[in-house]
Write a protein that holds these residues in place. Structure first.
Motif, mmCIF file in Angstrom:
data_model
loop_
_atom_site.group_PDB
_atom_site.id
_atom_site.type_symbol
_atom_site.label_atom_id
_atom_site.label_comp_id
_atom_site.label_asym_id
_atom_site.label_seq_id
_atom_site.Cartn_x
_atom_site.Cartn_y
_atom_site.Cartn_z
ATOM 1 N N GLY A 17 0.798 -1.211 0.000
ATOM 2 C CA GLY A 17 0.000 0.000 0.000
ATOM 3 C C GLY A 17 0.828 1.258 0.000
ATOM 4 N N THR A 22 1.744 2.214 -5.231
ATOM 5 C CA THR A 22 0.383 2.224 -5.776
ATOM 6 C C THR A 22 0.276 3.230 -6.913
ATOM 7 O OG1 THR A 22 -0.089 2.119 -3.441
ATOM 8 C CG2 THR A 22 -1.938 1.898 -4.897
ATOM 9 N N ARG A 25 1.866 1.716 -9.937
ATOM 10 C CA ARG A 25 1.050 0.670 -10.542
ATOM 11 C C ARG A 25 -0.157 1.264 -11.274
ATOM 12 N NH1 ARG A 25 -2.381 -4.106 -8.174
ATOM 13 N NH2 ARG A 25 -3.490 -2.262 -7.498
ATOM 14 N N ASP A 26 -0.850 2.173 -10.605
ATOM 15 C CA ASP A 26 -2.009 2.812 -11.247
ATOM 16 C C ASP A 26 -1.578 3.585 -12.483
ATOM 17 O OD1 ASP A 26 -3.535 1.796 -9.298
ATOM 18 O OD2 ASP A 26 -3.934 3.684 -8.246
ATOM 19 N N SER A 29 -0.715 1.521 -15.481
ATOM 20 C CA SER A 29 -1.846 0.812 -16.097
ATOM 21 C C SER A 29 -2.458 1.609 -17.253
ATOM 22 C CB SER A 29 -2.897 0.478 -15.047
ATOM 23 O OG SER A 29 -3.482 1.657 -14.565
ATOM 24 N N LYS A 90 -3.336 13.086 -7.150
ATOM 25 C CA LYS A 90 -4.702 12.846 -6.705
ATOM 26 C C LYS A 90 -4.722 12.488 -5.222
ATOM 27 C CE LYS A 90 -8.284 9.718 -8.387
ATOM 28 N NZ LYS A 90 -8.501 8.838 -9.545
ATOM 29 N N LYS A 93 -4.331 15.465 -3.303
ATOM 30 C CA LYS A 93 -5.310 16.485 -3.685
ATOM 31 C C LYS A 93 -4.648 17.735 -4.282
ATOM 32 C CE LYS A 93 -9.039 14.944 -0.646
ATOM 33 N NZ LYS A 93 -9.143 13.674 -1.346
ATOM 34 N N ARG A 96 -4.156 17.895 -10.815
ATOM 35 C CA ARG A 96 -3.531 16.802 -11.553
ATOM 36 C C ARG A 96 -2.887 17.264 -12.853
ATOM 37 N NH1 ARG A 96 -8.296 12.507 -11.531
ATOM 38 N NH2 ARG A 96 -9.231 13.448 -9.694
ATOM 39 N N ILE A 242 -3.514 -10.621 -0.135
ATOM 40 C CA ILE A 242 -3.177 -9.305 -0.688
ATOM 41 C C ILE A 242 -2.798 -9.460 -2.150
ATOM 42 C CG2 ILE A 242 -1.564 -7.368 -0.557
ATOM 43 C CD1 ILE A 242 -1.429 -8.319 2.525
ATOM 44 N N HIS A 243 -3.353 -8.591 -2.984
ATOM 45 C CA HIS A 243 -3.120 -8.650 -4.419
ATOM 46 C C HIS A 243 -1.625 -8.781 -4.720
ATOM 47 C CE1 HIS A 243 -3.846 -8.159 -8.580
ATOM 48 N NE2 HIS A 243 -5.111 -7.836 -8.409
ATOM 49 N N ILE A 246 1.391 -6.497 -7.242
ATOM 50 C CA ILE A 246 2.172 -5.335 -6.829
ATOM 51 C C ILE A 246 3.639 -5.685 -6.599
ATOM 52 C CG2 ILE A 246 1.810 -5.520 -4.327
ATOM 53 C CD1 ILE A 246 0.832 -2.344 -5.183
ATOM 54 N N SER B 8 -9.241 -4.047 -6.597
ATOM 55 C CA SER B 8 -8.072 -3.390 -7.191
ATOM 56 C C SER B 8 -8.376 -2.838 -8.575
ATOM 57 C CB SER B 8 -6.902 -4.363 -7.273
ATOM 58 O OG SER B 8 -6.562 -4.785 -5.995
ATOM 59 N N PRO B 57 -11.036 -7.357 0.188
ATOM 60 C CA PRO B 57 -9.934 -7.651 1.105
ATOM 61 C C PRO B 57 -8.550 -7.633 0.460
ATOM 62 C CG PRO B 57 -11.274 -9.609 0.713
ATOM 63 C CD PRO B 57 -12.024 -8.449 0.153
ATOM 64 N N GLN B 58 -8.442 -8.005 -0.832
ATOM 65 C CA GLN B 58 -7.100 -8.022 -1.437
ATOM 66 C C GLN B 58 -6.567 -6.623 -1.683
ATOM 67 O OE1 GLN B 58 -9.864 -8.714 -3.006
ATOM 68 N NE2 GLN B 58 -9.783 -8.387 -5.207
ATOM 69 N N VAL B 60 -6.652 -4.348 0.708
ATOM 70 C CA VAL B 60 -6.591 -3.815 2.077
ATOM 71 C C VAL B 60 -5.539 -2.711 2.198
ATOM 72 C CG1 VAL B 60 -5.076 -5.715 2.762
ATOM 73 C CG2 VAL B 60 -6.244 -4.423 4.516
ATOM 74 N N TYR B 61 -4.530 -2.764 1.312
ATOM 75 C CA TYR B 61 -3.482 -1.732 1.375
ATOM 76 C C TYR B 61 -3.999 -0.349 0.990
ATOM 77 C CZ TYR B 61 -3.245 -3.063 -3.579
ATOM 78 O OH TYR B 61 -3.553 -3.351 -4.880
ATOM 79 N N ARG B 62 -5.236 -0.281 0.487
ATOM 80 C CA ARG B 62 -5.819 1.017 0.158
ATOM 81 C C ARG B 62 -6.852 1.462 1.198
ATOM 82 N NH1 ARG B 62 -6.105 3.329 -4.825
ATOM 83 N NH2 ARG B 62 -4.069 3.533 -5.715
#
Lengths: 437, 103
Positions: A17, A22, A25-26, A29, A90, A93, A96, A242-243, A246, B8, B57-58, B60-62
């Motif tokens: 996180g 993040t 990654r975003d 994408s 973002k 805040k 952008r 956790i995804h 990442i 995600s 839940p995956q 969660v880091y956000r």
């Protein structure tokens, strides 16, 4: 020592996180849709593999067909820098558009060195006289600079805003104009510093960063370690719910550089068999993460067709179809895979075995390399067939991988299923008892 | 009830969203769920009026970021427990959401 899974999961979550991870990654994408669409042009270039009669007609257009690739994957550092800065802005805040524009300019100053075509050179090269930009660092080779610059620029702009080091304007000014002025001082600082580094000191920041990160390149190269390490971490993170994607963020630029090089080779007449690199994101997506991370389609098939327990059958019916399209969350959280001692071992081993099989097939020349970026929700055999420039052997390899994964999952699945049957019998007995009483 | 459900990328959440809507229909409760990716939560909340934001839940880091967004828009935030993030557990999840909204 007590095993505290909650604590580990929280630690991993905070790692994943991390604001910068993040944002990267975003931000990255944004290039996915344009890269996928451009890849279809490479697929057209490779149609002769499928239909040899098309070869004479298509050969003159090979270079033209890769133009969209040049403007998508070939410019990915530029797009990513803008989008990463936007994502991060973002979260803070900040405005952008102005923030991203400044970050992109700083990236250009640091990573791209303009050249000049003189009228004499114009005669020999055929390129119009004027200023030109070398293309290489706009793509994957400039990606690390894009990431670092995007983050640093946003932080500098935020610092100035936080300490009120901005030009004040009366409230009657429209917000868009106001934003441009708020960014004026940090923009000046960033641009002057970047210009000084590049021109004043003649320091090549991009080359420096590549040198600095070269140990990391080891995990992005075409070798077995670069196949297995990302798989291991991906599975490990998913085990804790956790995804996992990442964890690959640091090596993704290398995978893109490989895909880009492969596509460029196609433009020069190479085939998917003779292009230089096998290690790409597509390799993992369609040959290893079949059905989603953990090569989980195999387990979904076992659940759907071989369960004796009611839980297994019900779960199998729900998870099979999403998994065919590489969506694995229903089974990860439904079965669950998360923190489940029954499935920890195969969830890590099965994708690694698939990685080894595919790697071996590739280095032995039994399998084409990936030359196109196709959408990840495609079922593995179709995705693998397209990504490898229509190699029918790719379909065989994915089917072998599913079978091998199923073998690895099988004993663990059996143990779990037996356990479920026992629980179900016990619950039924208890309920019968309760009904009697 | 209007729910914003974020995972995600917005893919798996669309499966859960369908499950929740079906469960709502079964109970005669009006449930509308929009599935989205975490990076779009802020925009979605500004664009439309929701009663609650759910986070997969995956992702969660956000949690903090999404919870903050919900707070800014003055609506409830619910972190989906691991055991409730599958289409079979839609009933349990809807119970949880209803309970949280009553609080």
């Amino acid at each position: 020592m007590k095993f505290n899974s909650e604590k580990i999961a929280n630690g991993m979550a905070s790692l994943a996180g991390n604001r910068y991870f993040t944002a990267i990654r975003d931000g990255m994408s944004v290039i996915i849709p344009v890269s996928i669409v451009s890849s279809f042009f490479t697929l057209v270039a490779q149609l002769p593999t499928l239909i040899p009669a098309l070869k004479p007609a298509l050969t003159p257009y090979l270079a033209d067909l890769t133009i969209p690739v040049t403007f998508s994957i070939g410019l990915m550092a530029l797009f990513s820098c803008y989008a990463i800065a936007a994502s991060l802005a973002k979260t803070y805040k900040l405005d952008r558009n102005s923030t991203s524009t400044i970050a992109t300019m700083v990236f250009l100053l640091l990573a791209i060195k303009p050249g000049t075509i003189t009228p004499q050179m114009a005669k020999t090269t055929g390129i119009a006289a004027g200023t030109v930009f070398p293309a290489q660092n706009f793509g994957a080779y400039g990606l690390f600079t894009a990431m670092v610059v995007a983050i640093l620029s946003v932080e500098v702009i935020r610092f100035f805003k936080k300490h009120n080091l901005v030009i004040k304007m009366p409230d009657v000014i429209p917000p868009a104009v106001l934003n441009a002025f708020t960014s004026l001082i940090p923009a000046a600082v960033l641009i002057i510093v970047a210009w000084f580094i590049r021109v004043g000191l003649n320091f090549d920041f991009n080359a420096f960063l590549m040198q600095l990160l070269s140990p990391l390149a080891y995990f992005g190269k075409d070798n077995l370690i670069s196949v297995l390490v990302p798989i291991f971490f991906n599975s490990l993170f998913w085990m804790f719910g956790i995804h996992g994607a990442i964890t690959s963020t640091p090596v993704v630029p290398y995978w893109y550089a490989h895909l880009n090089a492969n596509m460029a080779a196609i433009a020069h007449g190479a085939t998917a068999a003779t292009v230089p690199h096998f290690m790409t994101e597509q390799f993992l997506q369609f040959f290893v993460y079949i059905g989603g991370s953990g090569s989980i389609l195999a387990l979904c098939i076992l659940l759907a067709f071989m369960s004796k327990s009611k839980t297994g059958k019900a779960m199998g019916a729900v998870v099979l179809v999403p998994s065919i399209f590489n969506i694995n969350e229903p089974i990860i959280f439904g079965l669950p895979i998360v923190l489940n001692p029954y499935f920890a071992v195969p969830f890590i081993l099965a994708p690694m075995a698939d990685g080894i099989i595919t790697w071996a097939a590739t280095v032995m020349g039994l399998l084409n390399k990936t030359t196109s970026m196709v959408p990840w929700p495609l079922p593995a055999p179709i995705g693998a067939f397209l990504a490898t420039g229509y190699d029918w052997r790719a379909i065989i390899v994915t089917l072998i991988n599913i079978a091998v994964s199923a073998l690895i999952y099988f004993p663990f699945f059996k143990m779990w299923d037996k356990h479920q049957v026992k629980i179900e019998a016990e619950t039924a007995a208890e309920e019968a008892q309760a009904a009697k009483a | 009830m209007k729910i914003l459900l974020s995972c995600s990328g917005g893919m798996s959440s669309s499966l859960i969203a369908t499950g929740l809507e079906k469960e709502g229909k079964k109970r005669g409760q009006d449930v509308i769920v929009k599935a989205t990716g975490t990076e779009n939560v802020a925009d979605d909340l500004s664009a439309d009026q929701y009663d609650v934001v759910l986070l997969a839940p995956q992702a969660v880091y956000r949690k903090q970021a999404v919870a903050d967004e919900a707070k800014d828009h003055n609506i409830k935030f619910v972190m989906i427990p691991r055991t409730m993030y599958n289409p079979l557990a839609a009933g349990k999840l809807l119970d949880l959401v209803n309970e949280e909204l009553k609080k």
